[in-house]
Write a protein that holds these residues in place. Structure first.
Motif, PDB file in Angstrom:
ATOM      1  N   ASP A  69     -46.369  -6.166  12.186  1.00  0.00           N
ATOM      2  CA  ASP A  69     -47.810  -5.866  11.793  1.00  0.00           C
ATOM      3  C   ASP A  69     -47.991  -5.980  10.416  1.00  0.00           C
ATOM      4  OD1 ASP A  69     -47.942  -5.652  14.610  1.00  0.00           O
ATOM      5  OD2 ASP A  69     -47.720  -3.260  14.619  1.00  0.00           O
ATOM      6  N   ASP A  70     -47.203  -5.827   9.635  1.00  0.00           N
ATOM      7  CA  ASP A  70     -47.472  -5.764   8.079  1.00  0.00           C
ATOM      8  C   ASP A  70     -47.602  -7.128   7.402  1.00  0.00           C
ATOM      9  OD1 ASP A  70     -44.773  -5.980   8.075  1.00  0.00           O
ATOM     10  OD2 ASP A  70     -44.191  -4.007   7.079  1.00  0.00           O
ATOM     11  N   GLY A  71     -47.449  -7.964   8.134  1.00  0.00           N
ATOM     12  CA  GLY A  71     -47.440  -9.285   7.627  1.00  0.00           C
ATOM     13  C   GLY A  71     -46.129  -9.915   7.565  1.00  0.00           C
ATOM     14  N   ARG A  72     -45.001  -9.153   7.658  1.00  0.00           N
ATOM     15  CA  ARG A  72     -43.671  -9.712   7.235  1.00  0.00           C
ATOM     16  C   ARG A  72     -43.158 -10.462   8.652  1.00  0.00           C
ATOM     17  NH1 ARG A  72     -40.630  -4.853   4.022  1.00  0.00           N
ATOM     18  NH2 ARG A  72     -42.439  -4.474   2.623  1.00  0.00           N
ATOM     19  N   ALA A  73     -42.030 -10.847   8.757  1.00  0.00           N
ATOM     20  CA  ALA A  73     -41.222 -11.887   9.769  1.00  0.00           C
ATOM     21  C   ALA A  73     -39.576 -11.436   9.896  1.00  0.00           C
ATOM     22  CB  ALA A  73     -41.592 -13.166   9.479  1.00  0.00           C
ATOM     23  N   ASN A  74     -39.327 -11.456  11.165  1.00  0.00           N
ATOM     24  CA  ASN A  74     -37.930 -11.411  11.518  1.00  0.00           C
ATOM     25  C   ASN A  74     -37.902 -12.580  12.087  1.00  0.00           C
ATOM     26  OD1 ASN A  74     -37.448  -8.660  10.597  1.00  0.00           O
ATOM     27  ND2 ASN A  74     -38.725  -7.932  12.348  1.00  0.00           N
ATOM     28  N   ILE A  75     -36.631 -13.332  11.599  1.00  0.00           N
ATOM     29  CA  ILE A  75     -36.254 -14.746  12.181  1.00  0.00           C
ATOM     30  C   ILE A  75     -34.838 -14.647  12.173  1.00  0.00           C
ATOM     31  CG2 ILE A  75     -38.396 -15.913  10.972  1.00  0.00           C
ATOM     32  CD1 ILE A  75     -36.199 -16.877   8.628  1.00  0.00           C
ATOM     33  N   VAL A  76     -34.333 -15.594  13.126  1.00  0.00           N
ATOM     34  CA  VAL A  76     -32.965 -15.783  13.253  1.00  0.00           C
ATOM     35  C   VAL A  76     -32.695 -17.362  13.065  1.00  0.00           C
ATOM     36  CG1 VAL A  76     -31.026 -16.043  14.760  1.00  0.00           C
ATOM     37  CG2 VAL A  76     -32.675 -14.215  14.950  1.00  0.00           C
ATOM     38  N   VAL A  77     -31.873 -17.545  12.177  1.00  0.00           N
ATOM     39  CA  VAL A  77     -31.466 -19.011  11.762  1.00  0.00           C
ATOM     40  C   VAL A  77     -30.154 -19.396  12.343  1.00  0.00           C
ATOM     41  CG1 VAL A  77     -31.453 -20.600   9.909  1.00  0.00           C
ATOM     42  CG2 VAL A  77     -32.770 -18.573   9.636  1.00  0.00           C
ATOM     43  N   ARG A  78     -30.072 -20.630  12.810  1.00  0.00           N
ATOM     44  CA  ARG A  78     -28.705 -21.115  13.371  1.00  0.00           C
ATOM     45  C   ARG A  78     -28.501 -22.176  12.500  1.00  0.00           C
ATOM     46  NH1 ARG A  78     -29.597 -23.589  18.383  1.00  0.00           N
ATOM     47  NH2 ARG A  78     -29.999 -25.864  17.204  1.00  0.00           N
ATOM     48  N   GLY A  79     -27.121 -21.943  12.062  1.00  0.00           N
ATOM     49  CA  GLY A  79     -26.414 -22.747  10.958  1.00  0.00           C
ATOM     50  C   GLY A  79     -26.271 -24.212  11.658  1.00  0.00           C
ATOM     51  N   LEU A  80     -26.491 -25.250  11.027  1.00  0.00           N
ATOM     52  CA  LEU A  80     -26.363 -26.573  11.336  1.00  0.00           C
ATOM     53  C   LEU A  80     -25.213 -27.385  10.683  1.00  0.00           C
ATOM     54  CD1 LEU A  80     -29.998 -27.907  12.026  1.00  0.00           C
ATOM     55  CD2 LEU A  80     -28.415 -26.929  13.816  1.00  0.00           C
ATOM     56  N   ALA A  81     -25.059 -27.254   9.197  1.00  0.00           N
ATOM     57  CA  ALA A  81     -24.234 -28.105   8.486  1.00  0.00           C
ATOM     58  C   ALA A  81     -24.123 -27.821   7.169  1.00  0.00           C
ATOM     59  CB  ALA A  81     -24.824 -29.646   8.654  1.00  0.00           C
ATOM     60  N   ARG A  82     -23.104 -27.999   6.609  1.00  0.00           N
ATOM     61  CA  ARG A  82     -22.905 -27.899   5.170  1.00  0.00           C
ATOM     62  C   ARG A  82     -23.706 -29.017   4.536  1.00  0.00           C
ATOM     63  NH1 ARG A  82     -18.335 -25.800   7.068  1.00  0.00           N
ATOM     64  NH2 ARG A  82     -17.084 -24.394   6.177  1.00  0.00           N
ATOM     65  N   ALA A  83     -24.344 -28.614   3.200  1.00  0.00           N
ATOM     66  CA  ALA A  83     -25.061 -29.774   2.653  1.00  0.00           C
ATOM     67  C   ALA A  83     -24.926 -29.418   1.001  1.00  0.00           C
ATOM     68  CB  ALA A  83     -26.488 -29.774   2.849  1.00  0.00           C
ATOM     69  N   GLU A  84     -24.626 -30.726   0.350  1.00  0.00           N
ATOM     70  CA  GLU A  84     -24.396 -30.646  -1.288  1.00  0.00           C
ATOM     71  C   GLU A  84     -25.780 -30.836  -1.805  1.00  0.00           C
ATOM     72  OE1 GLU A  84     -21.742 -32.997  -4.314  1.00  0.00           O
ATOM     73  OE2 GLU A  84     -22.609 -34.175  -2.702  1.00  0.00           O
ATOM     74  N   ILE A  85     -26.177 -30.227  -2.956  1.00  0.00           N
ATOM     75  CA  ILE A  85     -27.597 -30.137  -3.417  1.00  0.00           C
ATOM     76  C   ILE A  85     -27.499 -31.432  -4.151  1.00  0.00           C
ATOM     77  CG2 ILE A  85     -29.090 -29.403  -5.101  1.00  0.00           C
ATOM     78  CD1 ILE A  85     -28.603 -26.653  -3.988  1.00  0.00           C
ATOM     79  N   LEU A  86     -28.440 -32.293  -4.046  1.00  0.00           N
ATOM     80  CA  LEU A  86     -28.273 -33.519  -5.198  1.00  0.00           C
ATOM     81  C   LEU A  86     -29.327 -33.393  -6.400  1.00  0.00           C
ATOM     82  CD1 LEU A  86     -28.337 -36.233  -2.317  1.00  0.00           C
ATOM     83  CD2 LEU A  86     -26.391 -35.314  -3.791  1.00  0.00           C
ATOM     84  N   GLU A  87     -30.324 -32.747  -5.986  1.00  0.00           N
ATOM     85  CA  GLU A  87     -31.261 -32.496  -7.142  1.00  0.00           C
ATOM     86  C   GLU A  87     -32.360 -31.682  -6.671  1.00  0.00           C
ATOM     87  OE1 GLU A  87     -33.971 -35.672  -8.328  1.00  0.00           O
ATOM     88  OE2 GLU A  87     -34.267 -36.304  -6.134  1.00  0.00           O
ATOM     89  N   GLU A  88     -33.050 -30.802  -7.566  1.00  0.00           N
ATOM     90  CA  GLU A  88     -34.108 -29.891  -7.327  1.00  0.00           C
ATOM     91  C   GLU A  88     -35.657 -30.618  -7.441  1.00  0.00           C
ATOM     92  OE1 GLU A  88     -35.845 -25.332  -7.971  1.00  0.00           O
ATOM     93  OE2 GLU A  88     -33.654 -26.007  -8.766  1.00  0.00           O
TER      94      GLU A  88
END
Length: 195
Positions: A69-88
């Motif tokens: 009600d106050d504009g926040r959110a509750n979520i559930v995230v399911r992990g799919l994979a490992r990943a490597e950051i290449l660039e921002e």
């Protein structure tokens, strides 16, 4: 800074910062995919700017979302994979974007892996047996040989009281056999400490 997100795991999150609420809106309008990355040590001084990110993150999909009600959110995230950051990716958005590549699993000696996974499971059961209120179900999927070794190792890693740096090192290890070796060494130490 203390969160490490593994493939196949479920992570409940309470989203309340405006920048992450904006990110969530964009994620939900797309394929519901997002990355969860650990901040590198020293993040406190630059938290609202751009603290350094660890090089490997978990990619997941939002599978459940509920607005409060106050504009926040509750979520559930399911992990799919490992990943490597290449660039921002430079952006005017209030949250950060990166280009990343999913890390594959190298071919390994299956016999060694099966043996090491059996050792990890045995040591894990030894720890669980020390909890008198816990009944161990030998038929639980975690102990099934049909469960992919990488999934079993990640699940055991998430169940252990490991510090975030140790969890991150296990996330960054792409070799399943090497991960099993590392986890076995950690479990040997934990079993020895308790006995």
């Amino acid at each position: 800074p203390d969160v490490v997100f593994f493939p196949h795991m479920l992570m409940p999150l309470h989203v309340f910062e405006p920048r992450y609420l904006a990110m969530l809106r964009d994620v939900l309008e797309g394929e519901r995919l997002m990355g969860i990355v650990q901040l590198a040590p020293g993040w406190q001084a630059r938290y609202y700017e751009a603290p350094v990110l660890r090089p490997v993150l978990g990619i997941g999909q939002v599978i459940q979302q509920e607005n409060t009600d106050d504009g926040r959110a509750n979520i559930v995230v399911r992990g799919l994979a490992r990943a490597e950051i290449l660039e921002e990716i430079p952006s005017e958005l209030p949250y950060r974007l990166v280009r990343a590549r999913v890390l594959g699993v190298p071919e390994e000696d299956d016999r060694k892996l099966v043996m090491q996974l059996a050792t990890v499971r045995h040591l894990f059961v030894q720890l669980l047996e020390r909890l008198p209120q816990l009944e161990i179900d030998a038929d639980h999927p975690l102990f099934s040989s049909r469960l992919e070794p990488s999934v079993a190792l990640d699940a055991i890693t998430c169940a252990l009281p490991l510090d975030p740096a140790t969890q991150q090192s296990l996330l960054e290890e792409v070799s399943v056999l090497r991960r099993a070796d590392l986890l076995s060494d950690l479990l040997v130490g934990m079993v020895a400490e308790g006995g």
